[in-house]
Scaffold this active site. Sequence first.
Site, PDB file in Angstrom:
ATOM      1  CD  GLU A   1      -1.926   2.388   7.226  1.00  0.00           C
ATOM      2  OE1 GLU A   1      -1.196   3.121   6.555  1.00  0.00           O
ATOM      3  OE2 GLU A   1      -3.170   2.874   8.029  1.00  0.00           O
TER       4      GLU A   1
ATOM      5  CD  GLU B   1      -4.476   3.145   0.398  1.00  0.00           C
ATOM      6  OE1 GLU B   1      -4.146   3.910  -0.647  1.00  0.00           O
ATOM      7  OE2 GLU B   1      -3.909   3.185   1.202  1.00  0.00           O
TER       8      GLU B   1
END
EC number: 2.4.1.207
Length: 296
Positions: free
Chosen positions: A113, A109
């Site tokens: 964010e 991943e």
Amino acid sequence: MTVSSSPWALMALFLMVSSTMVMAIPPRKAIDVPFGRNYVPTWAFDHQKQFNGGSELQLILDKYTGTGFQSKGSYLFGHFSMHIKLPAGDTAGVVTAFYLSSTNNEHDEIDFEFLGNRTGQPAILQTNVFTGGKGNREQRIYLWFDPSKAYHTYSILWNMYQIVFFVDNIPIRTFKNAKDLGVRFPFNQPMKLYSSLWNADDWATRGGLEKTNWANAPFVASYKGFHIDGCQASVEAKYCATQGRMWWDQKEFRDLDAEQWRRLKWVRMKWTIYNYCTDRTRFPVMPAECKRDRDA
């Protein structure tokens, strides 16, 4: 770290100085396409709105639900970019994410964010990299602009040698291939791209101390661009059929050049508020991959 009271002046000075130097080689110019070319909604379809023939998308968060979308294809390596305008005002507890991820238990991943904050406090951009299911590689920065006032470009360059996170073509983080040091690197799990807007007030702002103020809802994140230039692969693929032959594999993209390193150092010195590579309380021994991070 204390944030400058005049980030616009600092940025203007930085760009003025940069213009007098040899400019770094950025990734290939992103090509803006409609949302439906590369992406599909994944949940809470009624909390998404498209405009101008799908060239712009809004995600909407209220007290009932957030929403999200994902790419149609899965990719091994490439350049992925999005123009994003974050929710405005008091956004404590609200998270907007743009990331790549595989789907198995030992997943890879690559995360952007955006962590909301109280009015007047800067939004925080957190990046993270998971390899083989292992994360805990958080870095956090303040942005040198208000990300809710206008669109800004957030990009990921991913090849066999490095992962680079860019904000408006300024590198803010690298993650080098350190397989020879025993560190897994994302190279054999195709990943889809995802974006979502959701309530994360159990952790996002001051560790969960600041809760989402639903009186300010709905929260709206806006998107344009939807650029994908990657090697598309089936979920089962272990390698990219064009591996080593694409533009992102060429020598000039295997490391940052001197100007890009200077820009990254500027981000580290002026805007970084957390780097797991330098957290000796959490990691008494520097994680092995950090030895490749020349600015750590």
